[in-house]
Scaffold this motif. Sequence first.
Motif, mmCIF file in Angstrom:
data_model
loop_
_atom_site.group_PDB
_atom_site.id
_atom_site.type_symbol
_atom_site.label_atom_id
_atom_site.label_comp_id
_atom_site.label_asym_id
_atom_site.label_seq_id
_atom_site.Cartn_x
_atom_site.Cartn_y
_atom_site.Cartn_z
ATOM 1 N N ALA A 168 37.398 10.679 -7.034
ATOM 2 C CA ALA A 168 36.282 10.179 -7.840
ATOM 3 C C ALA A 168 34.960 10.387 -7.126
ATOM 4 O O ALA A 168 33.961 10.786 -7.736
ATOM 5 N N SER A 169 34.942 10.146 -5.821
ATOM 6 C CA SER A 169 33.718 10.342 -5.038
ATOM 7 C C SER A 169 33.285 11.807 -5.045
ATOM 8 O O SER A 169 32.098 12.116 -5.182
ATOM 9 N N ALA A 170 34.262 12.713 -4.908
ATOM 10 C CA ALA A 170 33.944 14.142 -4.930
ATOM 11 C C ALA A 170 33.390 14.553 -6.290
ATOM 12 O O ALA A 170 32.399 15.308 -6.373
ATOM 13 N N ALA A 171 33.994 14.064 -7.367
ATOM 14 C CA ALA A 171 33.516 14.400 -8.707
ATOM 15 C C ALA A 171 32.099 13.888 -8.927
ATOM 16 O O ALA A 171 31.253 14.573 -9.528
ATOM 17 N N MET A 172 31.798 12.686 -8.440
ATOM 18 C CA MET A 172 30.451 12.141 -8.576
ATOM 19 C C MET A 172 29.436 12.942 -7.775
ATOM 20 O O MET A 172 28.254 12.973 -8.112
ATOM 21 N N ALA A 173 29.910 13.618 -6.722
ATOM 22 C CA ALA A 173 29.035 14.473 -5.920
ATOM 23 C C ALA A 173 28.920 15.873 -6.503
ATOM 24 O O ALA A 173 28.248 16.735 -5.922
ATOM 25 N N GLY A 174 29.592 16.132 -7.635
ATOM 26 C CA GLY A 174 29.505 17.433 -8.296
ATOM 27 C C GLY A 174 30.500 18.451 -7.792
ATOM 28 O O GLY A 174 30.356 19.644 -8.064
ATOM 29 N N ARG A 175 31.525 18.015 -7.072
ATOM 30 C CA ARG A 175 32.537 18.935 -6.544
ATOM 31 C C ARG A 175 33.872 18.727 -7.242
ATOM 32 O O ARG A 175 34.226 17.596 -7.586
ATOM 33 N N ASP A 176 34.621 19.831 -7.430
ATOM 34 C CA ASP A 176 35.957 19.716 -7.999
ATOM 35 C C ASP A 176 37.022 19.844 -6.914
ATOM 36 O O ASP A 176 38.154 20.232 -7.177
ATOM 37 N N TYR A 177 36.676 19.513 -5.695
ATOM 38 C CA TYR A 177 37.621 19.506 -4.573
ATOM 39 C C TYR A 177 37.203 18.400 -3.608
ATOM 40 O O TYR A 177 36.021 18.024 -3.533
ATOM 41 N N VAL A 178 38.163 17.864 -2.875
ATOM 42 C CA VAL A 178 37.919 16.749 -1.970
ATOM 43 C C VAL A 178 37.735 17.256 -0.543
ATOM 44 O O VAL A 178 38.481 18.120 -0.081
ATOM 45 N N LEU A 179 36.759 16.703 0.148
ATOM 46 C CA LEU A 179 36.523 16.999 1.557
ATOM 47 C C LEU A 179 37.091 15.864 2.419
ATOM 48 O O LEU A 179 37.200 14.718 1.949
ATOM 49 N N PRO A 180 37.424 16.157 3.682
ATOM 50 C CA PRO A 180 37.846 15.069 4.575
ATOM 51 C C PRO A 180 36.803 13.964 4.675
ATOM 52 O O PRO A 180 37.150 12.792 4.843
ATOM 53 N N ASP A 181 35.525 14.324 4.583
ATOM 54 C CA ASP A 181 34.464 13.314 4.652
ATOM 55 C C ASP A 181 34.545 12.321 3.495
ATOM 56 O O ASP A 181 34.152 11.157 3.637
ATOM 57 N N ASP A 182 35.034 12.772 2.333
ATOM 58 C CA ASP A 182 35.227 11.849 1.208
ATOM 59 C C ASP A 182 36.247 10.777 1.575
ATOM 60 O O ASP A 182 36.051 9.589 1.295
ATOM 61 N N VAL A 183 37.337 11.220 2.187
ATOM 62 C CA VAL A 183 38.398 10.289 2.592
ATOM 63 C C VAL A 183 37.901 9.365 3.696
ATOM 64 O O VAL A 183 38.067 8.143 3.638
ATOM 65 N N ARG A 184 37.274 9.956 4.710
ATOM 66 C CA ARG A 184 36.792 9.178 5.853
ATOM 67 C C ARG A 184 35.752 8.140 5.425
ATOM 68 O O ARG A 184 35.748 7.003 5.889
ATOM 69 N N GLY A 185 34.857 8.540 4.518
ATOM 70 C CA GLY A 185 33.799 7.637 4.091
ATOM 71 C C GLY A 185 34.289 6.450 3.282
ATOM 72 O O GLY A 185 33.609 5.417 3.223
ATOM 73 N N LEU A 186 35.462 6.578 2.667
ATOM 74 C CA LEU A 186 35.998 5.498 1.835
ATOM 75 C C LEU A 186 37.050 4.661 2.549
ATOM 76 O O LEU A 186 37.482 3.622 2.029
ATOM 77 N N ALA A 187 37.489 5.105 3.724
ATOM 78 C CA ALA A 187 38.615 4.460 4.405
ATOM 79 C C ALA A 187 38.376 2.972 4.648
ATOM 80 O O ALA A 187 39.278 2.143 4.456
ATOM 81 N N ARG A 188 37.175 2.613 5.059
ATOM 82 C CA ARG A 188 36.918 1.206 5.368
ATOM 83 C C ARG A 188 37.015 0.331 4.113
ATOM 84 O O ARG A 188 37.612 -0.746 4.148
ATOM 85 N N ASN A 189 36.421 0.771 3.011
ATOM 86 C CA ASN A 189 36.461 -0.014 1.777
ATOM 87 C C ASN A 189 37.857 -0.090 1.178
ATOM 88 O O ASN A 189 38.211 -1.080 0.530
ATOM 89 N N VAL A 190 38.652 0.953 1.383
ATOM 90 C CA VAL A 190 39.984 1.004 0.780
ATOM 91 C C VAL A 190 41.035 0.295 1.635
ATOM 92 O O VAL A 190 41.961 -0.328 1.101
ATOM 93 N N LEU A 191 40.896 0.342 2.946
ATOM 94 C CA LEU A 191 41.984 -0.105 3.824
ATOM 95 C C LEU A 191 41.793 -1.474 4.458
ATOM 96 O O LEU A 191 42.777 -2.188 4.670
ATOM 97 N N THR A 192 40.567 -1.857 4.771
ATOM 98 C CA THR A 192 40.363 -3.053 5.601
ATOM 99 C C THR A 192 41.030 -4.301 5.049
ATOM 100 O O THR A 192 41.675 -5.059 5.789
ATOM 101 N N HIS A 193 40.897 -4.560 3.749
ATOM 102 C CA HIS A 193 41.416 -5.815 3.190
ATOM 103 C C HIS A 193 42.942 -5.859 3.125
ATOM 104 O O HIS A 193 43.517 -6.918 2.878
ATOM 105 N N ARG A 194 43.604 -4.735 3.375
ATOM 106 C CA ARG A 194 45.065 -4.698 3.335
ATOM 107 C C ARG A 194 45.692 -4.975 4.705
ATOM 108 O O ARG A 194 46.907 -5.174 4.790
ATOM 109 N N LEU A 195 44.906 -4.942 5.756
ATOM 110 C CA LEU A 195 45.427 -5.011 7.114
ATOM 111 C C LEU A 195 45.408 -6.440 7.646
ATOM 112 O O LEU A 195 44.532 -7.239 7.299
#
Length: 333
Positions: A275-302
Amino acid sequence: MAVTDSASSPGTEGRGGADLETLGRVVERVRSNIKKVIEGKPDVISMVLVGLLAEGHILIEDVPGVGKTMLSKSLARSIDCSVRRIQFTPDLLPSDVTGVSVFNQNTREFEFRPGGVFANIVVGDEINRASPKTQSALLECMEEHQVTVDNTTYHLESPFMVIATQNPIEMEGTYALPEAQRDRFMLRLSVGYPVESSEIAMLDTHTQSSPLDDLESVTDAAEIRKLIGIVNQVYVSDAVSRYAVALTSATRRSDELTLGASPRATLHLVRAAKASAAMAGRDYVLPDDVRGLARNVLTHRLLPSVEASMSGRTTGAILDGIIAAVPVPEGTR
């Protein structure tokens, strides 16, 4: 596998350009609409839109009075779809959330009366003020988009999104969310206090009347379903997939954590990155997309270990160390 450009990704050549432009226009309309209500929080608004397009649920945790419920309601009002609000209180029952079968004296039959979750967007206000029993009523609908009452299953219409707000657990009258409940939220956000200029601007716009009263919808459920379909087509290379798995696997091996990220967390991380990549106008995901979202996605589960907690190590700090230690794929695009 390193992908050198978007054209070399399977199925991306000549595809998706117009769709991504449409997605960008709709996202900008919704973003601008929310900004009329929420001052000076562009990153938070972007995260909410990522959750919407990735078909994820959002947990907004912060101290009272910073606009958690206002943010939820402004997104809901920006979309012409069904919206229900559930005010979580200690006396709220599971049947208030899911619905209940009531005996009709005229027809001599039981009739199902839907609960608060039967809507496209469900705003759960102060979710951690209800008992764990009531909180657990959301488990099935959040994961499977359905509700089972009296052996009958009712499906929830797409898009379906729960936006829940909660106060920090240290506040009076709160219950900790069960681990299974937290794991079903794709993103956890913190609104935070506004900067002075934004707070001054808020005084001008909020003291005479609420901006929510004048907020009109700028899209509808059918268009959001189309955008979700566009996001689903965003390409994820093998290298990016392995990177996402490496991040979540590292949390399971950490000595400072007693509970690491689940496979569901990995799935949520990749879906949010698409979703982040699509909002940035790309039809492919970069590692930076994953890295940039890791804190918001993972922290509350740990869950930190006792030793880590006693030494003052926060879950966020532990995760930051894990993210820094996992190598980022080079040349992946």
